[in-house]
Structures are given as C-alpha cells and as structure tokens.
Design an enzyme around this catalytic site. Structure first.
Site, mmCIF file in Angstrom:
data_model
loop_
_atom_site.group_PDB
_atom_site.id
_atom_site.type_symbol
_atom_site.label_atom_id
_atom_site.label_comp_id
_atom_site.label_asym_id
_atom_site.label_seq_id
_atom_site.Cartn_x
_atom_site.Cartn_y
_atom_site.Cartn_z
ATOM 1 N N ASP A 1 0.871 -1.170 0.000
ATOM 2 C CA ASP A 1 0.000 0.000 0.000
ATOM 3 C C ASP A 1 0.916 1.230 0.000
ATOM 4 O O ASP A 1 2.134 1.131 0.067
ATOM 5 C CB ASP A 1 -0.981 -0.021 1.180
ATOM 6 C CG ASP A 1 -2.215 0.853 0.896
ATOM 7 O OD1 ASP A 1 -2.135 1.742 0.012
ATOM 8 O OD2 ASP A 1 -3.253 0.667 1.546
HETATM 9 C C1 NOJ Z 1 -4.034 3.953 0.172
HETATM 10 C C2 NOJ Z 1 -5.219 3.030 0.261
HETATM 11 O O1 NOJ Z 1 -5.185 2.291 1.465
HETATM 12 C C3 NOJ Z 1 -5.324 2.067 -0.910
HETATM 13 O O2 NOJ Z 1 -6.552 1.397 -0.822
HETATM 14 C C4 NOJ Z 1 -5.172 2.793 -2.205
HETATM 15 O O3 NOJ Z 1 -5.323 1.900 -3.282
HETATM 16 C C5 NOJ Z 1 -3.818 3.473 -2.242
HETATM 17 N N1 NOJ Z 1 -3.745 4.430 -1.156
HETATM 18 C C6 NOJ Z 1 -3.538 4.196 -3.559
HETATM 19 O O4 NOJ Z 1 -4.288 5.333 -3.651
#
Ligand code: NOJ
Length: 741
Positions: A270
């Site tokens: 993530d």
């Molecule tokens: C953080 C989020 O937890 C995730 O779900 C997302 O895909 C990413 N950022 C990218 O934006």
C-alpha cells in the site's frame, strides 16, 4: 460461484509466457529489475524531468494516478521507445466504484446481492478507465468488517465472508474479463491483504486482533475467492496482524497466498507501507523494511523508495539473493505480457465507446435502484402516488447535491453527470405537483438554525415530506472514521420538527456506513437507506419513492441500535449463555438490590436489547413475500456428497417485485465453535403478484468446511440446521446430517 482462469495461465500458453518472462529477465540489469519493482506517483499535469529520466533509465515499473490519456501515452512512449529494454508501464488508479460514471459505493453495491450487476458495473468502470490509459485498478476492496465506525466500510462488501466472496469475484471478473488484452479490461487488485477491516475501535490503520482461526474462517475467504477468480494482483494492508505488519508478513504472503493457494500473480504494497514498517516499530530502518517486505513477497513498492534505495545493497551484502528478485520481477513482467502491453502499449480512444454513454448510465441507475434498502414503511406510506399529491416538501442537506451523492473514492467522478433526487423528482412530477424545497441545513453537520422553521413550514404546507439526510461523502472512506455513528448535526431534531406537522415523513438516507437511527426511527413513516448511490442515485430514488420500482436491496451489514453494540453481526457464536427474549432483562426493569444471579445471566447488554436495529439480509418491499415448504433432498448426506435445500417463495402482495432469497446454515457442534448462522447461498428472483416459485440451493459438503483447531480445512460429520428466508432472521427451518461412510 463461477471461476475464471486466465487463458494464458494454462498449458502451452503458460509455458510460452514463462519463456518470454525468462528471456526478458535474462537481459535485465539488477537496476532494471529493481526498477520494475518501483511504482511512482505520476499525477502531475506536466511530466516532471526526473520522472522522464527515471523511466528512460528503467527505474520505474509502474506509475499511478495519471489519468490524462495523452500523458499516459507519452509516459508509455518514454518507457517503450526510450528505455533500453522498452518495457511498458503498469498504469494504476483507484477505480473503486466507477470512473467518470459513478456506481453506488461498494457497500451499496453489496446491498444489491446481485453479482451479475456488480460484474457489469466493474466492466463499466474498467472500460471508462481503460480509455484514459489505466490498465490496473486497486479494486476490489474485499475487507470484511463488522465495525460501522470504520470509514472504509463504505468501500467494503460488508460483514459476511460468503457475500463478499461472491461479489468480490464478480468484480474481478468484471474488471478483467476473460482476456486482459482486450480493450476495456484492466487488471484487478484484491485489497487489503489482510485483516484491515478489523481495525480496533474502527479507527483507520489501527492494530487488529484476529486469532488465526477467525482470520481463516472470516477474513481470508474473499481473498481466496478472488484468487480463484484469477485476480491479477493483491495489495498488502497497512495494518498489523498479530504483531507482524501485513506488508512484512511472510505467513500471509508466502504461506497462505503462494504456498496454500498457489497464487501466481503479484503483490503491491500500500502507499508507503514498506517505509512505514519503521514507524510500526517492526524494522529499525528503511533497509530492513525493504528486506522484510521483499522476503515476505511484496513484488512492487508503491510510493516510497526503500526498494529503489536498498535492494541493491541487500543483494550485495548477501542478505537476499538474485533468485528472490527474479521471482518478484517475473510476477510483474508476466502481468505486462498478459495485458498485451508489449504488443499494444498505447491507448487509442477510437477503441472505446464514449464515456458515460447510455449503457453505462443505465447500469449505474440499475445498481442504485437495486441497492436501495427500505428500512421502514408504516401504513404503506410508500410508494407515493403522484395523482394523490398536490404538493410535496423536499427537505434536507442531501436532496440536491451532485457531489455528495457520489460517495468516497471518486477521483474521476464527474459531478455534471449526477442526477440529484430533487432534479429527478421534479422531472418525474412535472407541473402537476408543487415542490416545496428547503435545504434546511448547510451541511449534514449543521446545528439547529432558523432554516429548520422554514423547513417545518414547507412541510406543513405540503401533502407529504421527503427529507434527505445522512453524511457527506467525506465523512466515510480512508481515515474518516467516526466514534459516534448517529446522523450528524441536528438532523434528528429536524426530523422531529417535520413529524410535528402530522404530515407523512419519508426519510431517505445517504451515507457511507450503517448509522444508528434509533433517534429518528419513531419519527418517520418510511425510511429508505440509499448509501451513496452514485451518478444516477437521484433517478433511482425517485423511481423507488413513486413505485416505478419496488425496493429490493438487503443489508450487507448489521445496523446496530447504538454504537456500544459494535461489533454486532449475525454470524456470531452462541456462547455458553446465549440471550433470548425470555432471559433478557432491560436495565429499566431491574429492581435495585435484586440478587445478582437472577438478573438474566446471559450474554447481552442490559441497555441495548438483544437485537440490532436492522439485521443482516433485511430489507422491505412494496409487496410481501412468504416462504413455505422447505425441503432437503437427503436428510443423511454422505461426506463428499451433495444436497439440495429448497423452499417455495410466494409474492403474497399485489405488486411485482424482486426478492433476495437467502440460505443460512448452522453446524451444531464443531471442532471449534461455529457461528449460529452462516450465509451459504442467495438468489434474486422477480415475482408477479400471486406468483410462487421454488428456490433451491445446492450444497456440496465441502461448502460446509471450516478451519478447525489445527488450522486444517475440514467438514465434520454431524447435524446441521438450515433456514431459507428473506433475512438472516429467517424462521423457516429444516435440517440434515452429514454422515461418514
Ligand atoms: C491507500 C489506500 O489504502 C489504498 O486502498 C489505495 O489503493 C492506495 N492508497 C492508492 O491510492
């Protein structure tokens, strides 16, 4: 559930793919390999020089957040024509519930219980996103959660592993299709692996506390279903699992995902979650963080640069070897080949239908229609009858807000496509009915003000009142958790004032989570829960209000009476002292100095009752469905055998409508204690007034398997109960026994 396998993952195709990957890997330098493992934010309007140089130098495997098709093509051109090996880029984006055309939030889509519609919705999103050059979405989010305080419940399919598995797999199939080289298909990413939805107290990014048995029986099944559906990638969660952050968790990504499930795709971190291993206090520095993530099996790093900065050093010092890097890079290259990017790296608008075309809007409207859950309808207040109304009051902060109805995670949503409830109702009624519209509250959080009086007067001057309540989009989603899940601001007071007029009050609630509604429920005559319904939400709500469509959504998550009941979910354990209506004692009925042992002594709250406000699977209709004649094909089922459980559903009212028939099962005695009910099947059916139809659910004894004490997946012989009905409180019961032969 249908399972789909990539065409290229079988037999000769697979060998050819492996050969292409191996050949390319053989020509790559260490720096180029590490480059493939790096994902960089590219959301700027102009391509910055450093990004251009990095792509040219082969230091970037993927970009995210660039949605201008010309810019995406330019980035691909740099990668393909100016880098040494010409490896195209993965272009990622959070396409969560639509791109330009917005569908209901995923929790709302889950309320449709309609995998075919969810699949179509994902295809709409994929087609529009692909026309902008996106080839990879960070969806579906399939985190089970039983905590409505958690803002990200909006993105999730709710509380149930089976429903989430079916709908998650449908989304994967919708995004990816059967051939990723086709325009309009994009790679999916099942997230967040795993356990994120159990964040303590519903606070985002918080610690989770999930015993392995619960992890395997509740949180992992949707991911297994996504893997079986051929999901191309997974995203590691921000959260910590039993002391080991998911991003560095070998048990999750090595043992479960690769060894047990045989996942052949790749895992992305993530946003900066590798670097954050240092903040968790799991890694002493970023080099160690890179070490933990790569050895655990995170193929690609999103946003932070620990791989770029430290993998070479880790190789040189011998802490990791090239075989590990090759394994990680192979997964990434394989997806690029599967997407056909080497043959066709550029996006041509002419390959795509126009965005937000009629078909897309129709699917968005259908999804919104089927997602609306009718929670109350006293005295058949709904549907409203146009010819019986001279005037209608439309009140509330969310009646006419093209942005807020779209919900969270809609970076690319176009508000100009939104059809608001006020627009749709006005359009539907024409001049025949006078609309008295008062916003009453500036935002959902506003306190009582003079405008409440204006709203009351408008209600008093109208034949009926529809009040649009809820939460703005920003009150749910990532990092937007709440400790109090009542309607914010003085919305309950507004409802009380409207009720005082004596006019029928219909509440339509738009929100990203279940809310505690106890303080308005007695002051409304009818209540629709519309989630954040997306672009066509207003149109769908208008159709339901005026009876063009009977509400058919069912709750994918339990609604508590009060927040102190959380977590509250239907598939709970029985405990040694279950509460029943008979044994329950309300706090107001307990005399002082009553001996302690006579006060119930059962598992409950004295001040909340033993039931939720609305149970999982619940939702009313304009007709009445009755269930009868439940039968089981064989009362004794041999281990490994199959059985069919059936019942007859009748539309006993006078309106044609959809019903979602649900099958629940209870395994009475287990190697580990089993839930009091588990959803094992469901089907949406349309019945004319007076029509009856048999619904039948086929089960294999393996569908009743669970992880036992030794974490082994097993079905046990023994007695089972089964129910078929219209909610998790279905009362029509049968039973069967699995016998070991
Ligand atoms: C953080 C989020 O937890 C995730 O779900 C997302 O895909 C990413 N950022 C990218 O934006």
């Amino acid at each position: 559930m249908s399972h789909q396998v990539f065409a290229s993952s079988a037999g000769a195709d697979s060998a050819a793919l492996d050969a292409r990957v191996a050949e390319l890997l053989g020509r790559m330098t260490t720096a180029e390999k590490i480059g493939q493992m790096s994902q960089v934010n590219a959301g700027d309007a102009v391509i910055p020089d450093h990004l251009r140089e990095d792509i040219k130098a082969g230091k970037v495997g993927s970009v995210l957040n660039q949605v201008n098709v010309d810019t995406v093509n330019k980035l691909q051109r740099i990668a393909v024509e100016e880098s040494r090996l010409g490896i195209p880029l993965l272009v990622g984006r959070d396409v969560i519930h639509g791109f330009n055309t917005i569908l209901p939030i995923p929790l709302g889509q889950a309320a449709t219980w309609n995998p075919e519609l969810v699949r179509k919705g994902a295809r709409v999103a994929a087609t529009e996103a692909a026309s902008a050059g996106i080839n990879w979405t960070f969806a579906p989010m399939i985190d089970i959660t039983r905590d409505p305080r958690w803002g990200r419940i909006a993105e999730s399919p709710g509380e149930d592993p089976y429903l989430a598995s079916v709908l998650g797999a449908a989304m994967v199939e919708g995004f990816q299709g059967t051939d990723l080289t086709q325009p309009g298909t994009i790679a999916a990413c099942a997230k967040h692996f795993a356990g994120y939805g159990a964040s303590e107290s519903g606070k985002d990014y918080n610690t989770t506390n999930i015993p392995q048995n619960e992890l395997r029986n509740v949180y992992l099944p949707p991911f297994k279903a996504a893997v079986d559906a051929g999901v191309a990638t997974l995203m590691a969660s921000f959260s910590d699992l039993d002391g080991v952050p998911a991003t560095g968790n070998r048990f999750l990504m090595r043992q479960v995902l690769r060894e047990e499930w045989g996942f052949g795709g790749f895992v992305v971190s993530d946003w900066a979650s590798i670097e954050q291993l240092t903040i968790h206090g799991f890694s002493a520095n970023k080099r160690d963080a890179a070490y933990e993530a790569v050895t655990a099996g995170v193929n690609m790093e999103m946003a932070s640069t620990t791989y770029r900065d430290h993998l070479k050093e880790l190789l040189d010092s011998g802490r990791i070897d090239m075989a590990l890097i090759d394994e990680m890079v192979a997964g990434i290259l394989q997806l690029k080949f599967r997407l056909g990017l080497f043959e066709n790296p550029y996006t041509r608008l002419s390959d795509f239908p126009p965005i937000a075309n009629e078909d897309h809007l129709a699917i968005a409207e259908r999804a919104a229609l089927e997602s609306i859950v009718m929670l109350e309808n006293r005295n058949d207040t709904l549907p409203l009858k146009k010819d019986k109304l001279d005037s209608l009051a439309i009140i509330g902060p969310l009646a006419d807000d093209p942005y807020e109805q779209l919900g969270t995670w809609i970076f690319d949503g176009k508000t100009e496509l939104s059809r608001t409830p006020l627009q749709a109702i006005t359009g539907m009624l024409g001049d025949a009915v006078k609309i008295n519209h008062v916003r009453a509250m500036e935002t959902s959080r506003s306190p009582y003000s003079d405008t409440f009086e204006e709203a009351r007067q408008a209600a008093a001057a109208s034949d009926a009142v529809v009040v649009f309540l809820g939460e703005e989009a920003i009150l749910s989603g990532e990092a937007h958790s709440r400790a109090n899940i009542d309607l914010p601001g003085d919305q309950a007071e507004l409802v009380r004032l409207l009720k005082e007029t004596g006019k029928p009050v219909i509440a339509v609630i738009m929100a990203g989570r279940p809310l505690t509604l106890a303080n308005i429920v007695d002051n409304v005559d009818a209540m629709l829960f519309a989630w954040h319904p997306g672009s066509m939400g207003g149109q769908a709500i208008a159709k339901v209000l005026f009876g063009a469509h009977s509400p058919s959504g069912k709750l994918p998550v339990t609604f508590p009476r009060m927040v102190g009941q959380v977590p509250i979910y239907y598939a709970h354990k029985n405990t040694g002292k279950p509460a029943t209506a008979k044994t329950y004692l309300n706090i107001d009925d307990i005399p002082v100095r009553m001996p302690q042992t006579s006060a119930g002594m059962v598992s409950t709250h004295m001040d909340a009752g033993i039931t939720p406000q609305y149970p999982f699977g619940y939702g009313l209709s304009y007709t009445r469905f009755s269930y009868a004649d439940i039968s089981v094909s064989n009362e004794q089922v041999p281990m490994g055998g199959r059985l069919t459980i059936a019942a007859v559903v009748t539309n006993a009212g006078d309106v044609a409508a959809d019903e979602i028939a649900q099958l629940y099962v209870r395994d009475l005695v287990g190697n580990v204690t089993r839930p009091v009910r588990e959803l094992k099947g469901f089907t949406r059916l349309h019945l004319q007034p007076g029509e009856s139809r048999q619904v039948s659910f086929e089960l294999d004894t393996s569908d009743l398997a669970f992880y036992g004490r030794q974490m082994q997946l097993m079905t046990e012989p023994g007695e089972f109960h089964a129910w078929i009905g219209g909610s998790s409180e279905a009362s029509l019961q049968t039973g069967f026994t699995i016998v070991d032969e």
